[in-house]
Design a protein around this motif. Structure first.
Motif, mmCIF file in Angstrom:
data_model
loop_
_atom_site.group_PDB
_atom_site.id
_atom_site.type_symbol
_atom_site.label_atom_id
_atom_site.label_comp_id
_atom_site.label_asym_id
_atom_site.label_seq_id
_atom_site.Cartn_x
_atom_site.Cartn_y
_atom_site.Cartn_z
ATOM 1 N N VAL A 572 42.111 -80.770 42.651
ATOM 2 C CA VAL A 572 41.838 -79.355 42.374
ATOM 3 C C VAL A 572 40.342 -79.097 42.490
ATOM 4 N N ARG A 573 39.990 -78.129 43.321
ATOM 5 C CA ARG A 573 38.603 -77.681 43.477
ATOM 6 C C ARG A 573 38.599 -76.162 43.391
ATOM 7 N N GLY A 574 38.342 -75.654 42.187
ATOM 8 C CA GLY A 574 38.419 -74.216 41.989
ATOM 9 C C GLY A 574 39.844 -73.739 42.181
ATOM 10 N N GLU A 575 40.023 -72.809 43.116
ATOM 11 C CA GLU A 575 41.362 -72.302 43.397
ATOM 12 C C GLU A 575 42.080 -73.119 44.464
ATOM 13 N N GLN A 576 41.386 -74.077 45.039
ATOM 14 C CA GLN A 576 41.978 -74.868 46.126
ATOM 15 C C GLN A 576 42.689 -76.100 45.555
ATOM 16 N N LEU A 577 43.909 -76.325 46.017
ATOM 17 C CA LEU A 577 44.689 -77.490 45.618
ATOM 18 C C LEU A 577 45.090 -78.269 46.864
ATOM 19 N N GLN A 578 44.740 -79.534 46.897
ATOM 20 C CA GLN A 578 45.170 -80.408 47.988
ATOM 21 C C GLN A 578 46.220 -81.347 47.403
ATOM 22 N N VAL A 579 47.444 -81.240 47.895
ATOM 23 C CA VAL A 579 48.558 -82.008 47.342
ATOM 24 C C VAL A 579 48.926 -83.124 48.311
ATOM 25 N N TYR A 580 48.980 -84.355 47.807
ATOM 26 C CA TYR A 580 49.344 -85.526 48.613
ATOM 27 C C TYR A 580 50.662 -86.086 48.084
ATOM 28 N N VAL A 581 51.669 -86.078 48.946
ATOM 29 C CA VAL A 581 52.967 -86.596 48.559
ATOM 30 C C VAL A 581 53.701 -87.076 49.803
ATOM 31 N N ASP A 582 54.420 -88.181 49.668
ATOM 32 C CA ASP A 582 55.195 -88.757 50.786
ATOM 33 C C ASP A 582 54.321 -89.011 52.013
ATOM 34 N N GLY A 583 53.045 -89.336 51.800
ATOM 35 C CA GLY A 583 52.151 -89.643 52.904
ATOM 36 C C GLY A 583 51.595 -88.440 53.627
ATOM 37 N N ASN A 584 51.917 -87.229 53.151
ATOM 38 C CA ASN A 584 51.448 -86.001 53.795
ATOM 39 C C ASN A 584 50.542 -85.216 52.861
ATOM 40 N N ALA A 585 49.671 -84.399 53.443
ATOM 41 C CA ALA A 585 48.763 -83.551 52.676
ATOM 42 C C ALA A 585 49.146 -82.094 52.876
ATOM 43 N N HIS A 586 49.047 -81.311 51.812
ATOM 44 C CA HIS A 586 49.388 -79.895 51.859
ATOM 45 C C HIS A 586 48.281 -79.108 51.168
ATOM 46 N N ALA A 587 47.677 -78.180 51.884
ATOM 47 C CA ALA A 587 46.596 -77.353 51.342
ATOM 48 C C ALA A 587 47.191 -76.077 50.754
ATOM 49 N N LEU A 588 47.003 -75.883 49.460
ATOM 50 C CA LEU A 588 47.494 -74.699 48.766
ATOM 51 C C LEU A 588 46.328 -74.029 48.041
ATOM 52 N N GLN A 589 46.540 -72.782 47.683
ATOM 53 C CA GLN A 589 45.509 -72.053 46.948
ATOM 54 C C GLN A 589 46.154 -71.268 45.824
ATOM 55 N N LEU A 590 45.587 -71.416 44.623
ATOM 56 C CA LEU A 590 46.066 -70.613 43.507
ATOM 57 C C LEU A 590 45.747 -69.153 43.790
ATOM 58 N N HIS A 591 46.718 -68.285 43.562
ATOM 59 C CA HIS A 591 46.527 -66.863 43.854
ATOM 60 C C HIS A 591 46.603 -66.067 42.568
ATOM 61 N N ASP A 592 45.518 -65.394 42.249
ATOM 62 C CA ASP A 592 45.465 -64.501 41.084
ATOM 63 C C ASP A 592 45.395 -63.073 41.612
ATOM 64 N N PRO A 593 46.496 -62.324 41.578
ATOM 65 C CA PRO A 593 46.506 -60.980 42.166
ATOM 66 C C PRO A 593 45.442 -60.060 41.592
ATOM 67 N N LEU A 594 45.182 -60.158 40.282
ATOM 68 C CA LEU A 594 44.187 -59.281 39.677
ATOM 69 C C LEU A 594 42.780 -59.622 40.174
ATOM 70 N N ARG A 595 42.496 -60.931 40.265
ATOM 71 C CA ARG A 595 41.166 -61.338 40.686
ATOM 72 C C ARG A 595 40.886 -60.900 42.116
ATOM 73 N N HIS A 596 41.908 -60.928 42.980
ATOM 74 C CA HIS A 596 41.697 -60.658 44.395
ATOM 75 C C HIS A 596 42.122 -59.253 44.808
ATOM 76 N N ALA A 597 42.454 -58.405 43.821
ATOM 77 C CA ALA A 597 42.883 -57.056 44.171
ATOM 78 C C ALA A 597 41.793 -56.318 44.932
ATOM 79 N N GLN A 598 40.522 -56.540 44.526
ATOM 80 C CA GLN A 598 39.427 -55.835 45.185
ATOM 81 C C GLN A 598 39.234 -56.299 46.629
#
Length: 674
Positions: A572-598
């Motif tokens: 976890v780096r801020g809102e960025q999540l790098q998930v490693y499972v089954d030998g693969n990597a998946h880039a996800l991002q936490l989404h806060d609708p209120l924070r990003h409404a602007q």
């Protein structure tokens, strides 16, 4: 044997040489630029000397500064590594005049083989087969175009003094020749200080096989078998292996003896590589000789059991080779994958940034292991725009090719890197590709298998979403779904366990997955957690447990969904999540609708932007010019490679924001088109 060695290079090769030199009891000296003041190779040596600014021309290409650093520190020998000044005749001569041992061949051998054109002329006189082409001194663009037209397309333009795929272009028709030639000459001048090129017929479906040779000052010369370096992108090697699949003993001997003959013809001393292009029917042609150690030398070390850097140092000190040709044997199979900071989905464009996390297989070792990592950076280091974007080399060994390949796939799956875009997932797909597994190799394999090697982004699987949600809960203080594995607080109101009076606890974790919102709905009721991915998805019983403390935002988790158990890591780096499972990597991002409404509806700027930090080296248009889709507008240089910015459609140049020579940041607007 000398007692102090200066290493005139940086990155993984400087660390590699330092490790062997220290094991041999030698004192080591590093040189560094302003960009490398805190680099790993500096810490690996006993002493370090600053030699200039961040750009190679201001530091690592300054021969006089390196020789002066050797004088200041009392170094009796200089190891040039590979790249920079490793094949520079003037640098080798400067070391000799200063009374410093150059760990490499005599200047005469560098001169003979340092120019691809001169080397081919020499090999032609020695009756070594050559690819049809023009290797002469006439560099007039019109004359070179005539040669290419007469030869027939496709042709390959190559920097005469080059290597590593720099200053090299495949040209498929006469109309594209002029622009490609100009680009090659600029890139060659920037990387090697010499813009001379040669033209060759471009062979269809060839293999790139090279022979490792070694000679001493006592007249001995051996070949340490071959390496297959056919798998390339942008004319740069990606995966190398030894021995070459399908190589018969007879052909191995013929190519090895030809390589030794080439080395003897120039009075060679030290480590060198004779490179051949091989057609499907087995005919081979001399391409070039690299008068230095190669990036891919570890695979040769793995199958022979010999440390080539130690051989280099001992030969430079006047010692004879430790073995004869008859004593050399091949043991098993080795494969090397080059891990780069680059984006395969965007034409392998280099990526820059800070490595916030860098983890390799826990069982990796530098020596005497089946999995080895040669690297020059660590977590916290920055991949800058000034140098080659290599992060590390991952090398594996097996009893045969199948076992080595299985180990490579497994090791790549255990390698984690956050902070820059990398080619790790691409390498894993390549290692598992059917054509590669069947050893159906040629230099066009990546282009030929493009669709399977570079598929469109796929949605993250349910397991990755579940791990991400568990990491979010762990970050909130809920390290486990089971009360037995939780920290018990004296204050019940401080207990983050999802307990509610008279009802269920619900939480929705919103994640952005390649631009798509994925909802992970979590429910805690009567001591049991449940999870449902995406609205309307099936509900699954969820259990998780954090393995140890979350160090530096890295969450190692055991997780169970219904009856399926799995292990994974979430960084976890801020809102960025790098998930490693089954030998693969998946880039996800936490989404806060209120924070990003602007952010929604924010004005998007037009124009063409820089794909990475770099320097503007050519502008082909001016304000008011009409351009067509595909026109070359300007050329950037970054990480020693050229990148051309093309017009995305027809239009008129409204404004130019930079001039030739300007440095630009990643994402900077370069040109406004109307």
């Amino acid at each position: 044997m000398f007692d102090t060695l200066l290493i005139a290079n940086r990155g993984e090769i400087a660390c590699r040489v330092a490790a062997t030199a220290r094991r041999m009891g030698l004192r080591t000296v590093a040189v560094y630029s302003d960009a490398d003041a805190d680099a790993r190779h500096v810490a690996a040596c006993d002493t370090a000397v600053r030699i200039g600014g961040p750009e190679p021309r201001a530091s690592y290409l300054r021969a006089e500064a390196i020789v002066e650093a050797a004088r200041q520190t009392g170094a009796q020998a200089v190891h040039p590594g590979y790249g920079f000044l490793s094949e520079n005749e003037a640098f080798a001569e400067a070391c000799a005049q200063a009374g410093i041992v150059f760990v490499g061949p005599p200047t005469g051998a560098i001169a003979a083989m340092g120019s691809k054109s001169a080397a081919k002329t020499l090999m032609g006189k020695a009756s070594v087969p050559l690819v049809p082409g023009y290797h002469g001194d006439n560099q007039d663009p019109a004359f070179l175009q005539e040669q290419a037209d007469a030869m027939g397309y496709p042709v390959l333009i190559k920097a005469s003094a080059g290597g590593g795929g720099k200053g090299m272009r495949v040209v498929t028709d006469s109309a594209a020749f002029g622009e490609a030639l100009a680009s090659c000459k600029r890139e060659s001048a920037s990387s090697f200080g010499d813009d001379k090129v040669l033209i060759e017929r471009y062979l269809q479906k060839p293999r790139h096989i090279e022979i490792q040779v070694f000679a001493d000052t006592h007249g001995n010369c051996v070949y340490l078998f071959e390496r297959d370096c056919s798998v390339q992108r942008r004319h740069q090697k990606v995966i190398e292996e030894a021995p070459a699949p399908g190589m018969s003993p007879e052909r191995r001997r013929a190519m090895g003896e030809a390589a030794v003959a080439a080395a003897r013809a120039v009075g060679y001393v030290g480590a060198g590589t004779v490179e051949f292009i091989v057609e499907p029917d087995g005919r081979f042609y001399f391409m070039e000789m690299n008068t230095r150690l190669q990036v891919e030398h570890p695979v040769t070390e793995m199958i022979t059991g010999h440390d080539l850097v130690e051989w280099q140092l001992r030969v430079a000190a006047g010692e004879p080779l430790p073995v004869t040709q008859e004593q050399l044997q091949i043991h098993g199979h080795a494969i090397e994958a080059r891990i780069y900071a680059e984006n395969p989905d965007k034409g392998f464009l280099p990526s820059v940034g800070t490595l916030t996390a860098l983890n390799f297989p826990t069982h990796a070792a530098f020596r005497n292991g089946d999995v080895r990592v040669d690297g020059g950076v660590a977590a916290g280091d920055t991949i800058s725009p000034y140098y080659d974007p290599m992060i590390a080399k991952l090398i594996v060994h097996g009893a045969d090719r199948d076992q080595a390949l299985a180990r490579m796939i497994q090791a790549l799956g255990a390698t984690q890197c956050v902070g820059v875009t990398t080619n790790i997932a691409f390498l894993r797909r390549l290692a598992g590709d059917a054509a590669f597994a069947a050893a159906d190799l040629d230099t066009g394999l990546i282009e030929r298998r493009h669709d399977s090697l570079l598929p469109p982004p796929a949605a993250a699987p349910q397991a990755a979403l579940a791990l991400a949600a568990a990491a979010v809960l762990a970050a909130q203080g809920l390290e486990s779904s089971s009360p037995r594995h939780r920290v018990v607080h004296a204050d019940p109101w401080a207990q983050a366990d999802g307990w509610r009076l008279g009802g269920a606890y619900r939480q929705q974790v919103q994640l952005l997955d390649a631009g798509t919102t994925r909802n992970v709905n979590l429910v805690h009721n009567q001591g049991q957690w449940h999870l449902a991915c995406d609205d309307g998805g099936a509900e699954h019983a969820l259990q998780w447990r954090l393995q140890g403390p979350a160090a530096s935002g890295q969450y190692r988790l055991d997780l169970q969904l219904d009856e399926r158990r799995l292990h994974g890591t979430v960084i976890v780096r801020g809102e960025q999540l790098q998930v490693y499972v089954d030998g693969n990597a998946h880039a996800l991002q936490l989404h806060d609708p209120l924070r990003h409404a602007q952010d929604e509806g924010a004005e998007q700027l037009g124009g063409l932007t820089a794909p990475m930090p770099g320097k503007i080296i050519a502008i082909n248009v001016k304000q008011g010019d009409a351009v067509k889709a595909g026109d070359a507008l300007l050329v950037m240089e970054a990480m020693k490679m050229e990148h051309t910015i093309h017009a995305p459609g027809d239009g008129t140049v409204q404004e130019l924001f930079y001039a030739v020579g300007d440095q630009v940041a990643d994402g900077a607007e370069l040109i406004a088109l109307e």
